[in-house]
Design a protein around this motif. Structure first.
Motif, PDB file in Angstrom:
ATOM      1  N   UNK A 121       7.073   9.466   0.628  1.00  0.00           N
ATOM      2  CA  UNK A 121       6.436   8.151   0.598  1.00  0.00           C
ATOM      3  C   UNK A 121       4.940   8.408   0.757  1.00  0.00           C
ATOM      4  N   UNK A 122       4.141   7.723  -0.037  1.00  0.00           N
ATOM      5  CA  UNK A 122       2.697   7.990  -0.063  1.00  0.00           C
ATOM      6  C   UNK A 122       1.930   6.723   0.301  1.00  0.00           C
ATOM      7  N   UNK A 123       0.940   6.873   1.166  1.00  0.00           N
ATOM      8  CA  UNK A 123      -0.006   5.787   1.409  1.00  0.00           C
ATOM      9  C   UNK A 123      -1.008   5.815   0.247  1.00  0.00           C
ATOM     10  N   UNK A 124      -0.958   4.806  -0.601  1.00  0.00           N
ATOM     11  CA  UNK A 124      -1.726   4.841  -1.847  1.00  0.00           C
ATOM     12  C   UNK A 124      -3.224   4.646  -1.635  1.00  0.00           C
ATOM     13  N   UNK A 125      -3.611   4.266  -0.430  1.00  0.00           N
ATOM     14  CA  UNK A 125      -5.049   4.107  -0.212  1.00  0.00           C
ATOM     15  C   UNK A 125      -5.697   5.364   0.322  1.00  0.00           C
ATOM     16  N   UNK A 128       0.791  -1.235   0.000  1.00  0.00           N
ATOM     17  CA  UNK A 128       0.000   0.000   0.000  1.00  0.00           C
ATOM     18  C   UNK A 128       0.813   1.269   0.000  1.00  0.00           C
ATOM     19  N   UNK A 129       2.133   1.164  -0.106  1.00  0.00           N
ATOM     20  CA  UNK A 129       2.964   2.370  -0.134  1.00  0.00           C
ATOM     21  C   UNK A 129       3.576   2.582  -1.514  1.00  0.00           C
ATOM     22  N   UNK A 130       3.832   3.846  -1.851  1.00  0.00           N
ATOM     23  CA  UNK A 130       4.514   4.181  -3.093  1.00  0.00           C
ATOM     24  C   UNK A 130       5.385   5.397  -2.860  1.00  0.00           C
ATOM     25  N   UNK A 131       6.172   5.739  -3.868  1.00  0.00           N
ATOM     26  CA  UNK A 131       6.978   6.943  -3.728  1.00  0.00           C
ATOM     27  C   UNK A 131       6.807   7.836  -4.949  1.00  0.00           C
TER      28      UNK A 131
END
Ligand code: BGC
Length: 264
Positions: free
Chosen positions: A34-38, A18-21
């Motif tokens: 870092x982004x929480x994609x949800x 669930x994480x992305x950058x």
């Protein structure tokens, strides 16, 4: 709700789960998080470096690798540039160093980041993805949405039923014989010392032109000036509903992280 793994054993963020950058490359700063994609929220602080001058592709790639190292991030990375990008190649340079034109940015950044997967897309396209996904306006999910970012130039993103139509570049459309971004960007407002009411007449003219051509269902207006949205958005004279962007200066980073996660 699925679990999100935020930190690995060495306390570095764990890709996947669930994480992305995302990294947003602008004329003055290169910002990553870092982004929480949800949820579209940052996990921890964003990290910013000043854009190197001159902002050549190699110098920028070097700064990008520092940002990724700062987070100890080992997963895929999404990156935005203020340019037309087709299949990872930069095709325009309106407000960036001209040496970017023709550069295969996906290969350049992929190499600078140890061969991992990267996605490179236009900055406003990334902001549009993020706003439609996380901006919270239910009207953004359906029909034709045009997001505009007012800054040094005017960036644009067009999404139909949530699907991005990339590289719309509406800031360069001529309105009454002059490019839209040369008459209604936020930079033109400050350079000319215009009040918000005066500037809003210019923005209205540009929006009315887009309205005539595209008949959108919704305009979303963003960029730094969306912080002062109450001073100009209510003054806009168009028939289409206009709403201020909600994600403000996180939208580019969040959209970049979404783009790489979705394999755009
Ligand atoms: C560029 C676009 C960019 C916009 C906002 C324009 O001048 O042509 O590619 O999205 O500025 O940065």
């Amino acid at each position: 709700m699925a679990d999100v793994t935020y930190l690995g054993a060495d306390r570095s963020p764990v890709p996947g789960g669930g994480l992305g950058m995302g990294i947003d490359i602008g004329g003055s700063g290169i910002k990553g998080a870092i982004v929480d994609l949800r949820t579209g929220q940052f996990v921890g602080e964003r990290h910013k470096l000043l854009t190197p001058q001159p902002a050549t592709p190699e110098a920028v790639a070097h700064s990008v690798s520092h940002i990724v190292e700062h987070f100890g991030w080992t997963g895929p990375v999404g990156l935005t540039v203020p340019s037309v990008v087709r299949s990872g190649r930069v095709l325009s340079a309106a407000n960036i160093d001209p040496s970017w034109i023709g550069v295969q940015a996906q290969t350049l950044f992929g190499r600078a980041l140890g061969g991992r997967a990267v996605t490179v897309l236009n900055d406003a396209d990334a902001a549009g993805l993020a706003e439609v996904r996380f901006g919270g306006d239910p009207r953004a999910a359906d029909g034709l949405v045009i997001l505009l970012t007012f800054g040094t130039g005017i960036g644009s993103a067009m999404l139909y039923n949530g699907v991005l139509i990339p590289n719309s570049e509406l800031g360069h459309l001529e309105v009454d014989g002059k490019e839209a971004e040369h008459q209604a960007s936020a930079r033109v407002r400050t350079d000319k010392g215009w009040s918000y009411p005066k500037w809003s007449t210019k923005v209205s003219k540009v929006l009315a032109h887009y309205e005539r051509i595209f008949s959108p269902d919704l305009f979303i207006v963003g960029g730094g000036v969306s912080r002062k949205a109450d001073r100009w958005v209510p003054l806009l004279q168009v028939d289409t509903p206009v709403v201020p962007a909600q994600l403000r200066n996180t939208a580019g980073i969040v959209g970049a992280a979404l783009a790489v996660d979705e394999g755009l």
